[in-house]
Design a protein around this motif. Sequence first.
Motif, PDB file in Angstrom:
ATOM      1  N   LEU A   1      41.044  44.527  46.403  1.00 54.44           N
ATOM      2  CA  LEU A   1      40.805  43.589  45.290  1.00 54.44           C
ATOM      3  C   LEU A   1      42.118  43.085  44.707  1.00 54.44           C
ATOM      4  O   LEU A   1      43.195  43.598  45.011  1.00 54.44           O
TER       5      LEU A   1
ATOM      6  N   SER B   1      43.322  42.303  40.741  1.00 57.26           N
ATOM      7  CA  SER B   1      42.924  42.399  39.343  1.00 57.26           C
ATOM      8  C   SER B   1      44.127  42.141  38.449  1.00 57.26           C
ATOM      9  O   SER B   1      45.244  42.556  38.779  1.00 57.26           O
TER      10      SER B   1
ATOM     11  N   PRO C   1      40.027  43.174  31.635  1.00 55.88           N
ATOM     12  CA  PRO C   1      40.370  42.319  32.781  1.00 55.88           C
ATOM     13  C   PRO C   1      40.358  40.837  32.406  1.00 55.88           C
ATOM     14  O   PRO C   1      39.492  40.400  31.656  1.00 55.88           O
TER      15      PRO C   1
ATOM     16  N   GLN D   1      39.574  39.070  38.130  1.00 57.42           N
ATOM     17  CA  GLN D   1      39.244  40.073  39.162  1.00 57.42           C
ATOM     18  C   GLN D   1      38.595  39.342  40.336  1.00 57.42           C
ATOM     19  O   GLN D   1      37.684  38.537  40.144  1.00 57.42           O
TER      20      GLN D   1
ATOM     21  N   VAL E   1      33.416  46.694  39.233  1.00 61.19           N
ATOM     22  CA  VAL E   1      34.791  46.560  38.743  1.00 61.19           C
ATOM     23  C   VAL E   1      34.928  47.106  37.326  1.00 61.19           C
ATOM     24  O   VAL E   1      33.937  47.374  36.653  1.00 61.19           O
TER      25      VAL E   1
END
Lengths: 339, 173
Positions: free
Chosen positions: A288, A290, A315, A318, A326
């Motif tokens: 991922l 982020s 976040p 993302q 997540v």
Amino acid sequence: MKRYIPLIIFWLALVHSSTAWAFGECGLSCCIGGAVNSGGALAENLGLSFQYEYMHMESILDGGREISPTGALNQNWKRGGYYTVPDNMIMEKYTLTAAYPATERLQFLGILPYVKNNMDMLMKSSTGTVMRHRMDTVDGLGDISLLGLYTAYTDAPIRPSRRLTLGLGLKTPTGKNDERTSTGAMVHAMMQPGSGSWDPLFLANYMRAFYPLILQANLLYHLSNKGDEGYEYGDQLSYDLIARLQAHNYINLGLEINGIHAWRDKDHDGKYSHPLSSMMDNPDYTGLNSIFLSPHFQIKIPNTGGSVQVKYQTPVFQEVNGLQQVVDWRILMSTSWAF
Amino acid sequence: MSKTLRALILFIIAVAAPTLVEGGPIPSLELTPPGEAAVAPDIALNDLNGNPASLSGYRGKVVLLHFWASWCLPCRDEFPKIKALWQRLKDKDFVVLAIAEDSHKAAEAFAKKEDIGFPVLVDQYGSALRSYGIKALPASYLVNREGRLEGMAVGAREWDSNAAYDLISGMIK
């Protein structure tokens, strides 16, 4: 007992902090910026830091788009089979860090984590019925990391305006990576306390200060190797931009941008992979990008070498490979003591 | 919110409470004698002109080894007193060796502003700070002609007092 650990460490720190500074002196620990992050303390003799991390995960992303748990179920469930998706997950971590300055330019760090992971899941059975169930709590000692930090350059020893620190470390496989549920199934790889692998860590930190404003940039590359159960986490690059304002002699306010790029995992022996029946057990659904925004504050405790810090992470971007649950928010609380 | 989270928030509030507490008054000239007749650890650093200098290079003179930094307010307040002492004794076998726990740029600017006439050495990586085990600034060490520590002070002192003058004059004789 676990709830008393911070209080015990605090008490020990008070008992062992023999230095009391009178008015008319500048205790050095009040002026020493962290080498690794805004919460770290450089100790003259020994530094100890204890951190509690609480991470709440509920949102599921399909690439960069949010999808509901039932949407994720329906997307992957096939008639006649069953499929599970995580509903919410709480990951807690207690980390004890010890710092020892071997020379004025070289410091060693030992990082000891203890993890506790909980997860609720939704399962769509072969008949199409959706059920909720809770996974057994997974907790235990995590992987201990050892780091050496070298001050490649500083223009001053205590309150530098420029400093470059380079680090090299090793994450050891001390945490268990073969935890099983009460039914005997292997716990999801990401829920295991350890990875089973020896992984090198590379770190660089640059600090530029315009007192009372301090700016820092961190880079940490975690090179993952195959664990003894055949699972190989993806490499991970973490990068942080940190701005810290010394608002008062004893109070720092800060704002951080924390980024992570994680590559895909590989399950060489297939022990953890069940891509047809579990969203969590699919290496294609790993890796991922982020970016988090993290306000924080730090309070230094006068007449001691101690400080406390609280950081909240939310976040701002993302994007994941496939379907992944997540982080929705994370809070980190720590106390550091220099002896 | 878990019980652990709540307990830690309470813990942080409890720990932060002493930030309102301050310390006591500045002592006049209370020097702490070294435990034994300790030899002063040598210091080898560069001065503001980049020239190497060491404590052992001043063997035969009484040295006031003074650790300071320009960002340290008590150090700034104390500096004129040290300068006054040095001006009274500079023609005798007495030297002030100012060890700047600071950047070269900041130490140079401060020395120029204060018109410091004695040597200023820059402890760029903190090696001198470490060898003396200093945990607070300012810190001062009186070193006799033989290079042994006679007394030390952590925190500001009345270096322009007659007590300081008499003490150092006695060491010079």
